[in-house]
Each structure stands twice: as structure tokens, then as C-alpha cells.
Design a protein around this motif. Sequence first.
Motif, PDB file in Angstrom:
ATOM      1  N   UNK A  20       0.517  -0.613   0.301  1.00 36.08           N
ATOM      2  CA  UNK A  20      -0.163  -0.344   0.307  1.00 36.08           C
ATOM      3  C   UNK A  20       0.709   1.178   0.495  1.00 36.08           C
ATOM      4  N   UNK A  21       2.329   1.376   0.877  1.00 34.47           N
ATOM      5  CA  UNK A  21       2.427   2.506   1.152  1.00 34.47           C
ATOM      6  C   UNK A  21       3.370   2.505  -0.702  1.00 34.47           C
ATOM      7  N   UNK A  22       3.606   1.772  -0.943  1.00 30.25           N
ATOM      8  CA  UNK A  22       3.983   1.676  -2.361  1.00 30.25           C
ATOM      9  C   UNK A  22       3.283   2.165  -3.575  1.00 30.25           C
ATOM     10  N   UNK A  23       1.605   2.072  -3.559  1.00 28.11           N
ATOM     11  CA  UNK A  23       1.793   2.000  -4.136  1.00 28.11           C
ATOM     12  C   UNK A  23       0.691   3.253  -4.095  1.00 28.11           C
ATOM     13  N   UNK A  24       0.779   3.860  -2.846  1.00 30.28           N
ATOM     14  CA  UNK A  24       0.367   5.802  -2.349  1.00 30.28           C
ATOM     15  C   UNK A  24       1.322   6.026  -3.131  1.00 30.28           C
ATOM     16  N   UNK A  25       3.000   5.976  -3.397  1.00 31.55           N
ATOM     17  CA  UNK A  25       3.857   6.779  -3.414  1.00 31.55           C
ATOM     18  C   UNK A  25       3.624   6.567  -4.822  1.00 31.55           C
ATOM     19  N   UNK A  26       3.856   5.629  -5.869  1.00 28.55           N
ATOM     20  CA  UNK A  26       3.924   6.139  -6.724  1.00 28.55           C
ATOM     21  C   UNK A  26       2.660   6.928  -7.316  1.00 28.55           C
ATOM     22  N   UNK A  27       1.312   6.222  -6.982  1.00 28.77           N
ATOM     23  CA  UNK A  27       0.136   7.262  -7.366  1.00 28.77           C
ATOM     24  C   UNK A  27       0.447   8.878  -7.068  1.00 28.77           C
ATOM     25  N   UNK A  28       1.876   8.926  -6.162  1.00 29.79           N
ATOM     26  CA  UNK A  28       1.964  10.313  -6.197  1.00 29.79           C
ATOM     27  C   UNK A  28       3.119  11.558  -6.520  1.00 29.79           C
ATOM     28  N   UNK A  29       4.001   9.929  -6.849  1.00 25.68           N
ATOM     29  CA  UNK A  29       5.386  10.956  -8.321  1.00 25.68           C
ATOM     30  C   UNK A  29       3.777  11.013  -9.562  1.00 25.68           C
ATOM     31  N   UNK A  30       3.167   9.655  -9.626  1.00 25.32           N
ATOM     32  CA  UNK A  30       2.635  10.275 -11.547  1.00 25.32           C
ATOM     33  C   UNK A  30       1.599  12.009 -10.725  1.00 25.32           C
ATOM     34  N   UNK A  31       0.792  12.238 -10.459  1.00 24.86           N
ATOM     35  CA  UNK A  31      -0.385  12.831  -9.756  1.00 24.86           C
ATOM     36  C   UNK A  31       1.205  14.132 -10.396  1.00 24.86           C
ATOM     37  N   UNK A  32       2.344  14.256  -9.654  1.00 26.22           N
ATOM     38  CA  UNK A  32       3.116  15.023  -9.812  1.00 26.22           C
ATOM     39  C   UNK A  32       3.206  15.641 -11.587  1.00 26.22           C
ATOM     40  N   UNK A  33       3.634  14.125 -11.914  1.00 23.97           N
ATOM     41  CA  UNK A  33       4.323  14.011 -13.647  1.00 23.97           C
ATOM     42  C   UNK A  33       3.491  14.650 -14.760  1.00 23.97           C
ATOM     43  N   UNK A  34       1.952  14.518 -13.970  1.00 22.74           N
ATOM     44  CA  UNK A  34       0.453  15.041 -14.357  1.00 22.74           C
ATOM     45  C   UNK A  34       0.566  16.875 -14.493  1.00 22.74           C
ATOM     46  N   UNK A  35       0.620  17.036 -12.939  1.00 26.91           N
ATOM     47  CA  UNK A  35       1.001  18.389 -12.749  1.00 26.91           C
ATOM     48  C   UNK A  35       2.060  19.586 -13.788  1.00 26.91           C
ATOM     49  N   UNK A  36       3.012  18.617 -13.786  1.00 25.79           N
ATOM     50  CA  UNK A  36       4.267  19.384 -13.829  1.00 25.79           C
ATOM     51  C   UNK A  36       3.578  19.265 -15.660  1.00 25.79           C
ATOM     52  N   UNK A  37       3.342  18.910 -16.420  1.00 28.56           N
ATOM     53  CA  UNK A  37       2.777  18.360 -17.770  1.00 28.56           C
ATOM     54  C   UNK A  37       1.657  18.865 -17.825  1.00 28.56           C
ATOM     55  N   UNK A  38       1.335  19.290 -16.945  1.00 27.86           N
ATOM     56  CA  UNK A  38      -0.150  20.837 -17.079  1.00 27.86           C
ATOM     57  C   UNK A  38       0.736  21.884 -17.284  1.00 27.86           C
ATOM     58  N   UNK A  39       1.132  22.223 -16.391  1.00 32.43           N
ATOM     59  CA  UNK A  39       2.010  23.145 -16.504  1.00 32.43           C
ATOM     60  C   UNK A  39       2.752  23.943 -17.420  1.00 32.43           C
ATOM     61  N   UNK A  40       3.317  22.719 -18.461  1.00 35.25           N
ATOM     62  CA  UNK A  40       4.012  23.375 -19.425  1.00 35.25           C
ATOM     63  C   UNK A  40       3.306  23.297 -20.655  1.00 35.25           C
TER      64      UNK A  40
END
Length: 382
Positions: A351-371
Motif C-alpha cells: 500500500x505505501x509503495x502504491x501511494x508513493x507511485x500514485x503521488x509521483x504520477x500526480x506530480x508528473x501530470x501536474x508538471x505536464x499540465x503546467x508545461x
Amino acid sequence: MQKTLIVHSGTFKTGSTAIQSFLARANKEGSLPPEVVYPTIGRGEHSIQHQNLYSQLVGEVLFMPALGTWEQLVESIASGSAETTVISCESFSLLTPEHISAIGEYARQAGAQVRWVHYVRDQATFYNAFYVERLMVMRPEHAELVDLPFEEFREWSPLDMSFLHYGQFAETITTAIPDVDLRLRPFIRKELRDGNAVADFFSTCELPIKATGAASSNVGSGWRTVETARHLAPIVAAAPMRGRLRGADSWKATRLRWIQMIRGDFVTLTTQLGWNNTSAVYMTPEFRQELLDDYREDNLLIGKLGGFPFTEMIERSTFPDYNIGDYSEIPGDEVLQVVKLVMQGLHTIPEEIQEEVEAARARRREAEAARQRGRLRRLLRR
């Protein structure tokens, strides 16, 4: 105020995990003296050792800036109120003169004196313990190596085992950091202060900390556990973990943490089955004598540098008998329990790794949206 950076470099299999666990827990609980800090910079919240600082020094692909950098550590030491900062990682014992010099320079920038603490262990006992550990970690990149002979481990070890030349490493430290305060200690149980690696470390470092509640050592791995890990290594390597980790900051580093969690459950179960009552011994008397002869000159040097008769200590010590049994005689139902546990772990993301991966994916999506927003604003200005 003169600040001190304590660098603990193990070496491997010298009680480092107990030391790191104690310091990480005490730092998290706020029970360290105010003048001492064991920073999360370079290790993150979920690790007990500063592996990320090592990875940055050597340029490893496993380096993750989010876990903290040397530059951040320098700023923390320089601006913080703590007199003493402790960093610990067994992999520091693998550093080259260039990397050790870099640590000295970082300390200079932070206004700190380097106190380097390094434990040394009888090469034969180390060799056996490290071989067992390499089988137990079940790292995918080692899967094709685990069936090679025990006596050839120095040649196929994933790590360059030249660090067993302790005297050479000690001289490298003093050359690379001329004003270093180098403190060498023998990792021999009866020589440890209070018979405890943690208490000995604090005494050696002159830290005002009592090792209350410190663990004495890791649970040993019996031959049945080790040989099962050997058989499981190719299965772990073939497991479809990468796809589940797509989007992680470093999927390889995250996969290793996942495997580490599986290994913890694996060892717990095999201990319950009685597989770890006696540690696995692959060393024969003949090969031990060969190692003693190979390293004798270097051990004389480390004794001279450290101020203790290391060669005599080793040659007076005894070694347990070879005890590897016949794997086919292990009860099948016990093996099945262990294999089933590992297979479930490989196909169930923690579970903790799943949460970590989802948080990383969210950061990538936000960064792409900002670009994308930036591109749109530039287009609108035209």
C-alpha cells in the motif's frame, strides 16, 4: 562553534543496521540530544541509512534528488543549531579517493570537521556473512550469479570486495581528507564496549547517547532460508513489478524496497518454521586459512593504524563448522508455505509503495499540465 560531521562507513556486516535503526528511531521520536542530529536528508523518511548520499557521489541511477542531496546537507549543517551531524551508510566503504575528497570538501563548505568511524571484521566471517546476505537480498540483477561457487565469491560479488583490504581504505581516507579524525574499531563481540555495537559506536564517536533498547544484531539466516532464497532469485527477477511501478521517481529503487518488504515477511515466516535457529555456514577450515593468509599483511596495517592487535585477535578466534544440508530433505509443506508467501508478495503491491507511485504520477501530470499552460500562454502572446 566547531561543528562535526560524523561519517560512519560500516563496513558491511558490522552492526550497522542496529546503529542506523537506533539513530533513525531516536531522531524521529525527538529523543536525540539537541546537539546531535541524524538527518533524513540523504535517506528520506522510510530508510535508515544515507544511501542516497552515496548514490549522488558515485552517480548511480538509483540517486533520487527528492530524498535529499549533499548540497542540502551542507546547508542544514551550516544553518542548523546541532553541533554534530551523523550520516551512516555501509556503501561509503566502497568510495574512491575522489569521492572521499568530495565529502571533505562538503564538510569544509558546511564549516564542519570530519570524524570518520570505520569498523573492521575478520575477513573469513565477513565473507561468509556477506555471501549469505547477497543470496538473501534476491536482487534481480544477481539472479544469474547466485549458483556460482562460494569460493569464487570475490570474483563474482556484485560489489568490489577490495574493501576487505581495510588498511588500504584507512590510508585512503587519511590521504583524501588530511585533517580527518579517523577512528577504527574491531568488530569482535568480546571487544565491543558493553558487548554491543550501538553502545560501542556512541562511545567511539564521543556522543552523549545511551544505547537503551538497542538491538544487538540482525536475525541470522539458516541454510534452508538461504538456499530457498537462492532458488527464488530467478523468479523474483522475472516478476512483472516494473509495470506496476510505471511513473515512480525511480522504479528500480522502488522495486528494491518492494523486494525488501517481501524479504522481511519471508524471514519472519522461515524463523517461525525454525529455519533460522542456526546461521548458515558455507566456510570450510581450508578456505578460511586461505583468506587469513591473503589478508594478513593488510590486517597488520589496520592494527597499526587503529592501535589494536587485529591480526592476533583474528588468529585466536574460532569459526563454526560448515553446516549446509540437503535441500531435498526439507519438508515439502514448509517449502510450499514459503514459496506461496513470496509469490503473493510479488503480485501484490504494498500500500505505501502504491501511494508513493500514485503521488509521483500526480506530480508528473501536474508538471505536464503546467508545461501545457505555459505553451498556451506563449501562443496567446503571439
